[in-house]
Design a protein around this motif. Structure first.
Motif, short mmCIF file in Angstrom:
data_model
loop_
_atom_site.label_atom_id
_atom_site.label_comp_id
_atom_site.label_asym_id
_atom_site.label_seq_id
_atom_site.Cartn_x
_atom_site.Cartn_y
_atom_site.Cartn_z
N GLU A 180 54.09 45.39 42.18
CA GLU A 180 53.28 45.72 41.01
C GLU A 180 52.27 44.61 40.73
OE1 GLU A 180 51.50 47.45 38.13
OE2 GLU A 180 53.19 48.51 39.06
N GLY A 181 50.99 45.01 40.57
CA GLY A 181 49.92 44.03 40.38
C GLY A 181 50.09 43.20 39.12
N TYR A 182 50.54 43.82 38.02
CA TYR A 182 50.75 43.05 36.79
C TYR A 182 51.79 41.96 37.00
CZ TYR A 182 48.23 46.75 34.28
OH TYR A 182 47.28 47.63 33.85
N ASP A 204 44.48 40.43 48.01
CA ASP A 204 45.10 41.33 47.03
C ASP A 204 44.13 42.44 46.64
OD1 ASP A 204 46.40 42.41 44.56
OD2 ASP A 204 47.76 40.75 44.94
N THR A 205 44.63 43.65 46.56
CA THR A 205 43.78 44.81 46.28
C THR A 205 43.56 45.05 44.78
OG1 THR A 205 45.71 46.26 46.37
CG2 THR A 205 44.44 45.97 48.40
N GLU A 206 44.29 44.34 43.94
CA GLU A 206 44.15 44.52 42.49
C GLU A 206 43.51 43.28 41.87
OE1 GLU A 206 47.30 46.41 40.30
OE2 GLU A 206 48.36 46.90 42.16
N GLY A 207 42.78 43.51 40.78
CA GLY A 207 42.02 42.43 40.17
C GLY A 207 42.86 41.45 39.37
N ASP A 265 35.34 42.24 41.41
CA ASP A 265 35.78 42.30 40.01
C ASP A 265 34.97 41.31 39.19
OD1 ASP A 265 38.66 43.08 38.37
OD2 ASP A 265 37.45 41.42 37.62
#
Length: 820
Positions: free
Chosen positions: A550-552, A590-593, A632
């Motif tokens: 999970e990115g968070y 990483d694919t999430e900001g 981002d």
């Protein structure tokens, strides 16, 4: 609004007044009114006001009021506009001379009277009237045309918005009568020069009498509106209106309070709260204190607790009354503890048998009690026995988690409380707030025990766990001086946290990592904690959490690792290589900001530290490059914040400003600027200046302005930038070509003066340009002014708004068909 925008007004007026045209949406009309608000006070060079410059407005108002087929939205807009234009005496007089005030605000003045049944029209009428009440002439108009009766009727309008507006207008009239704007003619209520004129006495008496009658009404909505009017008068009006009204409503107020209607508890308390903030509180004949005490004893137990909770929030409240309210608030918790014998039998019956034993009221009563204690704790109120209060809260939390107390409780109480998330969350908030009392520090073992139970309980809800962790952070912070804290953390807390970092719920994993971050920050400088953190398995678990699905959670893990490394650096001045490797992998892959943002913030935090880190210095160039090219925009903003810290450290000659040359000819400033260039910081700023996201451009511009003040002090050949391969190269070149001939001749490239003709022809082949030339070619001051203006500055300008309105009202039937 400039002259160009004003030129649109005639067309706007014609379009809006035409009943055949479809009206624009309400939002556009409200925005147009916002632009009108400041215009009535503006004058042109000839001293003419808006109505004199734009007679089309008079024609528009007349046309709408006389049209039988006008739309209700247009009529409402016209009434509000008329009020705005009548806000000045000059505008009022012009409208009155044309008969437009009577046309707009007198009943029967419109040719479409049926529109009065539309709430939006009644609301527009009230708002327009409210705008006019800015001078004495407007008040005279209201009185002479009998509009007070209309306002009193609208006070009981079925539309709550309309009735609230009517109350606001009535209070504005009463308030205006006591203001200095009325005193120039000695007509102000309470004027020292002359007694109140009979006309104004009748106006104030009519409003006050209506308020008194509303409080004595058998109809609940009228009573509510009467109480709202009373609270507004107490809050906004001065003397003698306030005392006059209070004297007349005192008896009906006593009747309402003694009646004990639960539906009136909140509005009655609103009135009393307003009265407490006035000098009426100190006047014994006004009975404010007695009325509040009566509220505490009136009605059922639920209303009693509601009143007590409101009383303790008052800023100005008699201490005796506050203590009484606090005792009531504490009563439910005492009923759950062993202090039952201290409670009177009558109170016990009311609270325990009728409230705690009822399914519908048990939870709400305890929530009110806990919330009241929390509010008091935030003000650090001196409770008589704060350890006892804290023990009662802990007992309630234990009961909620399944603990059986040593005394018997009604079965319904235990059934309702076990696993009740609402009470658990509220109780943990209260336990958190109670940490401010030093007297509670002796209870730290019991507090940590309760919190540990919730952290270890597999059935704890994710939101309850988050509250428990928040409370734990607070208590860890206040208990940091005690040596036994580290034993609790290493022996009890860390094992519980390790299990939570592997929880199946990502919210729990996220909250746990956030807690570790906050706890590490709270214990920063504590060498014992730093040693416990890094010698236990917790640090390894934090590193493994960097790969969470999970990115968070990965972002929170980055924060936790960053804070843990900070505590380690303070002891060893070493940055673990494995940490740098994983951080750079996240930033680049990483694919999430969220995780990438966290990585840049971690580097910024490390750079702000007091200990120089050679390993960090070696990674900064890659961080600036990756962050500056990230998709981002928030990553780019955080990268520029990192650049800001790096500039500050380098240019103030901190350990990061390592000398790259031993030549005695070079100044420290030149060395520092070359250092920033080698790290890629200058390219980062110039590329970001032309980024597609405005916040990024704005931040880069502000940093370049800092550099510009320093660049003027260096020789042009000292710091030379590569033009090729950078996004900013083409922009700088085009700006150079747009410079006047005289300014272009000052440009120096590669440190040598060349003819402008040769420079123009060879511009595309320029490979290098000096830093002073770049910051001079870029009109940074102008760019900053443009960037400060938001994107809405153009889109939501008056001209754009008027163009949109014209397009919307001029839609033909063919347009509509084509649209479908």
């Amino acid at each position: 609004m400039d002259s160009e925008c004003l030129s649109f007004l005639p067309r706007i007026c014609v379009a809006l007044a035409d009943p055949r045209q479809s009206p624009p949406d309400d939002t556009s009309l409200e925005k147009l009114l916002d632009w009108f608000k400041d215009l009535p006070n503006q004058r042109n060079v000839n001293g003419e006001g808006l109505l004199q410059q734009q007679p089309c407005l008079l024609e528009f108002i007349s046309s709408v009021c006389k049209c039988k087929d006008t739309d209700h939205a247009i009529l409402s807009f016209t009434l509000k506009l008329t009020g705005l234009l009548a806000a000045t005496e000059q505008g009022f007089s012009l409208l009155e001379e044309e008969g437009l005030l009577a046309c707009a605000f007198k009943r029967g003045g419109w040719c479409a009277p049926d529109l009065w049944h539309e709430p939006s029209v009644r609301s527009g009428w009230l708002q327009g009237l409210l705008h006019t009440l800015n001078h004495r002439k407007a008040l005279e108009f209201v009185r002479e045309n009998g509009l007070i009766k209309v306002l009193l009727h609208l006070q009981n309008d079925p539309s709550l918005f309309v009735s609230s507006l009517a109350n606001e207008v009535l209070v504005n009239i009463l308030n205006f009568m006591t203001s200095s704007k009325m005193s120039n003619s000695s007509d102000a209520v309470g004027s020292a020069q002359c007694p109140l004129g009979p006309d104004w006495v009748s106006v104030s008496s009519e409003i006050i009498r209506a308020g008194v009658e509303a409080l004595g009404s058998k109809k609940h909505p009228q009573v509510i509106q009467g109480l709202k009017l009373l609270s507004l008068v107490l809050s906004q009006c001065g003397e003698p209106i306030r005392s006059m009204l209070w004297k007349d409503v005192l008896v009906p107020l006593e009747v309402l309070i003694n009646g004990g209607s639960g539906l009136l508890t909140l509005p009655l308390m609103t009135v009393l709260q307003a009265a407490v903030r006035t000098p009426l509180l100190s006047q014994s004949d006004c009975k404010v204190k007695e009325l509040m005490e009566a509220m505490l004893g009136a009605g059922n137990g639920k209303d009693c607790f509601q009143c007590a909770a409101l009383i303790v929030t008052l800023e100005k409240c008699p201490e005796e009354l506050k203590r009484k309210a606090i005792n009531i608030i504490l009563l439910p918790l005492r009923c759950l503890s062993t202090q039952l014998q201290d409670i009177a039998e009558k109170e016990l019956e009311i609270v325990v048998k009728k409230q705690l034993s009822q399914k519908s009221s048990c939870i709400s009563l305890l929530l009110q009690s806990l919330s009241g204690i929390t509010e008091l704790a935030h003000t650090k109120y001196p409770f008589e026995d704060i350890p006892q209060v804290t023990c009662s809260v802990m007992l309630l939390l234990r009961i909620c988690s399944g603990h059986r107390p040593s005394f018997s409780l009604p079965s319904i109480v235990s059934t309702q409380l076990i696993g009740c998330c609402k009470v658990q969350r509220c109780g943990l908030d209260t336990l958190d707030a109670l940490s401010v009392y030093n007297e509670n520090l002796d209870l730290r073992h019991e507090v940590f025990g309760v919190l540990l139970e919730y952290l270890q309980n597999p059935d704890s809800h994710a939101t309850v766990l988050k509250k428990a962790l928040q409370a734990a952070v607070r208590w860890v912070g206040v208990c940091s001086p005690f040596p036994d804290l580290l034993q609790f953390i290493s022996r009890d807390l860390f094992p519980a946290l390790e299990k939570r970092t592997c929880d199946l719920r990502w919210e729990v994993r996220d909250s746990t990592l956030e807690f570790i971050t906050q706890m590490t920050a709270a214990l920063r400088g504590n060498t014992g904690y730093a040693e416990v953190l890094h010698t236990s398995s917790m640090f390894s678990i934090l590193l493994s959490s960097l790969a969470d699905v999970e990115g968070y959670v990965r972002a929170s893990a980055v924060g936790a690792v960053g804070e843990a490394v900070t505590s380690l650096v303070q002891q060893t001045e070493l940055l673990p290589e494995e940490v740098l490797t994983q951080m750079m992998a996240i930033l680049s892959q990483d694919t999430e900001g969220f995780p990438r943002r966290a990585v840049v913030k971690a580097f910024t935090s490390w750079l702000k530290g007091t200990h120089p880190l050679p390993a960090l210095d070696q990674s900064l160039s890659a961080v600036l490059s990756l962050g500056g090219n990230d998709l981002d925009w928030e990553v780019k903003i955080h990268t520029l914040e990192l650049a800001d810290v790096l500039m500050e450290r380098t240019l103030t000659y901190c350990p990061y400003a390592t000398q790259i040359s031993s030549s005695p000819d070079e100044t420290r400033l030149t060395q520092a600027l070359r250092k920033l260039k080698d790290l890629g910081l200058l390219d980062l700023l110039l590329n970001s200046l032309f980024d597609c996201d405005r916040p990024v451009c704005e931040k880069a511009c502000s940093l370049l302005l800092k550099l510009r003040t320093l660049a003027v002090d260096i020789d042009r050949s000292d710091v030379v930038l590569d033009v090729c391969g950078n996004r900013w190269g083409d922009e700088v070149g085009s700006r150079y070509l747009n410079k006047p001939q005289a300014e272009r001749s000052l440009c120096v490239i590669n440190g040598a003066k060349e003819s402008c003709e040769k420079m123009d022809s060879d511009l595309l082949s320029i490979r290098e340009i000096s830093l002073p030339d770049v910051v001079r070619l870029l009109d940074l001051d102008s760019m900053q002014r443009t960037l400060i203006l938001s994107r809405d500055h153009v889109v939501n300008s008056p001209r754009s708004l008027m163009e949109d309105i014209l397009l919307s009202v001029q839609q033909t039937e063919e347009n509509i068909v084509d649209c479908y």
